[in-house]
Design a protein around this motif. Structure first.
Motif, PDB file in Angstrom:
ATOM      1  N   ASP A 117       0.828  -1.210   0.000  1.00 16.90           N
ATOM      2  CA  ASP A 117       0.000   0.000   0.000  1.00 16.90           C
ATOM      3  C   ASP A 117       0.861   1.257   0.000  1.00 16.90           C
ATOM      4  O   ASP A 117       0.590   2.215  -0.737  1.00 16.90           O
ATOM      5  N   ASP A 118       1.903   1.264   0.841  1.00 13.67           N
ATOM      6  CA  ASP A 118       2.799   2.423   0.885  1.00 13.67           C
ATOM      7  C   ASP A 118       3.513   2.607  -0.452  1.00 13.67           C
ATOM      8  O   ASP A 118       3.714   3.732  -0.925  1.00 13.67           O
ATOM      9  N   ARG A 119       3.910   1.500  -1.055  1.00 15.17           N
ATOM     10  CA  ARG A 119       4.623   1.554  -2.333  1.00 15.17           C
ATOM     11  C   ARG A 119       3.724   2.139  -3.423  1.00 15.17           C
ATOM     12  O   ARG A 119       4.153   3.005  -4.198  1.00 15.17           O
ATOM     13  N   VAL A 120       2.486   1.688  -3.479  1.00 15.99           N
ATOM     14  CA  VAL A 120       1.551   2.194  -4.490  1.00 15.99           C
ATOM     15  C   VAL A 120       1.246   3.667  -4.250  1.00 15.99           C
ATOM     16  O   VAL A 120       1.214   4.473  -5.198  1.00 15.99           O
ATOM     17  N   ARG A 121       1.021   4.042  -2.997  1.00 20.42           N
ATOM     18  CA  ARG A 121       0.739   5.453  -2.701  1.00 20.42           C
ATOM     19  C   ARG A 121       1.902   6.349  -3.116  1.00 20.42           C
ATOM     20  O   ARG A 121       1.700   7.450  -3.645  1.00 20.42           O
ATOM     21  N   ALA A 122       3.124   5.884  -2.873  1.00 17.28           N
ATOM     22  CA  ALA A 122       4.301   6.675  -3.248  1.00 17.28           C
ATOM     23  C   ALA A 122       4.382   6.847  -4.762  1.00 17.28           C
ATOM     24  O   ALA A 122       4.712   7.938  -5.265  1.00 17.28           O
ATOM     25  N   LEU A 123       4.086   5.793  -5.509  1.00 18.76           N
ATOM     26  CA  LEU A 123       4.119   5.881  -6.969  1.00 18.76           C
ATOM     27  C   LEU A 123       3.058   6.853  -7.480  1.00 18.76           C
ATOM     28  O   LEU A 123       3.318   7.660  -8.384  1.00 18.76           O
ATOM     29  N   VAL A 124       1.856   6.801  -6.910  1.00 21.12           N
ATOM     30  CA  VAL A 124       0.789   7.713  -7.326  1.00 21.12           C
ATOM     31  C   VAL A 124       1.165   9.151  -6.989  1.00 21.12           C
ATOM     32  O   VAL A 124       0.927  10.078  -7.781  1.00 21.12           O
ATOM     33  N   ARG A 125       1.784   9.361  -5.816  1.00 21.37           N
ATOM     34  CA  ARG A 125       2.224  10.716  -5.457  1.00 21.37           C
ATOM     35  C   ARG A 125       3.222  11.256  -6.477  1.00 21.37           C
ATOM     36  O   ARG A 125       3.162  12.427  -6.863  1.00 21.37           O
ATOM     37  N   LEU A 126       4.157  10.416  -6.887  1.00 14.77           N
ATOM     38  CA  LEU A 126       5.141  10.857  -7.878  1.00 14.77           C
ATOM     39  C   LEU A 126       4.465  11.272  -9.178  1.00 14.77           C
ATOM     40  O   LEU A 126       4.844  12.280  -9.793  1.00 14.77           O
ATOM     41  N   ILE A 127       3.469  10.516  -9.604  1.00 11.62           N
ATOM     42  CA  ILE A 127       2.752  10.852 -10.828  1.00 11.62           C
ATOM     43  C   ILE A 127       2.055  12.204 -10.689  1.00 11.62           C
ATOM     44  O   ILE A 127       2.178  13.088 -11.552  1.00 11.62           O
TER      45      ILE A 127
END
Length: 352
Positions: free
Chosen positions: A314-324
């Protein structure tokens, strides 16, 4: 036709437009457009009304036309080397769900078995006018993607060595990164195994070209050295169950064996566990202690109950979405970086 019906007399129903919906809802055309943008400010009651009327009359926004105006396609590309292994499938599922919640559709691009990319796919990428692309395949470098993209800035998941990303050190193209610090979780794993009496470790590797695997082995070697323990015995692996099972049998039947095995991923650890239990008659954790990496859903199954280093999905996905989202707000910004830590999940394969 036999019934005498003239096809020219059949009129197709006119396609509903944003103006149609706006008139029926008593709102502006701009409000209709905003209703389909989850980030746009619009009262819930008004958004719900617009969406209901749109559904009733069969209206959907013309994404191609919108992209010409906004220069946003709402498409995110994802490059993966594999789509069927447990970690990758769970990550793709979680990432796709999160992106859809943010109003993005996902385009999946699969590499060849050697993790190279078909030149035709690279050509397709530019034609899709992607808003972003996430590369889970390290072999496709930033320069390659930069040449294949229009305005999108690629995102890489990297595994820094002593704080330095291997990809970042050799690239001149701008790209964003999610850096995963593997050393913290591996250090916790070694400390626990040593506390339960492990003195001779083995490392079951993954694919030789994987930067994640290379950094896991390097980190394990350094941590063992710092704790006064010998270098690990290296077991050939490729992230698969079958290879892990066979390599574990070879280690114990042809060598002296070990009392602790650290696997580069959970699936490999499952192969280790089954080899030890069902082929060699050894007990876990009494005879051999086993630790995996990833914390996929199956690691918690009672048949494995695997102690493992967790990358929080979950943290990994949230971080990727934040970068986008950050990149879309500031397209010309220098490289952006998010950092993710790892931690040990203790179950039953190290101590009782």
């Amino acid at each position: 036709m036999s019934d005498g019906l003239n096809m020219k007399e059949i009129k197709r129903p006119e396609r509903a437009t944003a103006d149609t919906v706006a008139k029926m809802a008593g709102v502006s055309r701009v409000a209709v457009s905003r209703a389909f943008n989850p980030h746009a400010s619009l009262k819930k009651e008004k958004r719900d009304l617009i969406l209901k009327i749109s559904k009733d009359v069969g209206y959907t926004p013309d994404m191609a036309a919108r992209a010409l105006v906004t220069r946003r396609s709402h498409l995110v590309g994802v490059i993966v080397p594999d789509v069927c292994s447990p970690w990758e499938s769970q990550e793709i599922d979680a990432l796709t769900t999160a992106l859809q919640t943010e109003g993005f559709a996902t385009l999946l691009f699969k590499t060849r078995t050697d993790q190279s990319m078909d030149e035709r796919l690279l050509t397709y990428m530019k034609g899709f006018n992607l808003d972003s692309i996430i590369a889970f395949a390290e072999n496709i470098g930033p320069e390659t993607l930069a040449n294949a993209l229009d305005r999108a800035v690629p995102i890489y998941v990297t595994y820094p060595q002593n704080g330095v990303s291997p990809i970042a050190s050799g690239s001149t193209a701008v790209f964003d990164r999610l850096d995963v610090n593997q050393q913290t979780g591996i250090g916790q794993a070694v400390a626990l195994m040593q506390a339960y009496g492990c003195t001779k470790f083995a490392y079951l590797g993954g694919a030789k070209t994987s930067l994640a695997n290379i950094e896991r082995e390097r980190a394990l070697r350094q941590i063992l050295k710092d704790r006064g323990l010998p270098d690990p015995v290296i077991i050939a692996g490729d992230f698969t169950y079958e290879t892990a099972l066979t390599s574990t049998l070879d280690l114990f039947k042809m060598g002296e064996g070990v009392d602790g095995i650290f696997s580069a991923n959970d699936v490999g650890a499952f192969g280790v566990i089954d080899a030890l239990r069902f082929k060699l008659g050894l007990r876990i954790p009494e005879d051999v202690k086993v630790v995996g990496f990833d914390d996929i859903a199956q690691a918690g199954w009672l048949s494995y109950n695997l102690t493992t280093v967790k990358i929080d999905l979950d943290d990994r996905v949230r971080a990727l979405v934040r970068l986008i989202l950050r990149r879309l707000k500031n397209p010309t910004a220098p490289a952006m970086v998010e950092t993710l830590e790892t931690r040990l999940i203790v179950r039953g394969t190290v101590g009782s």
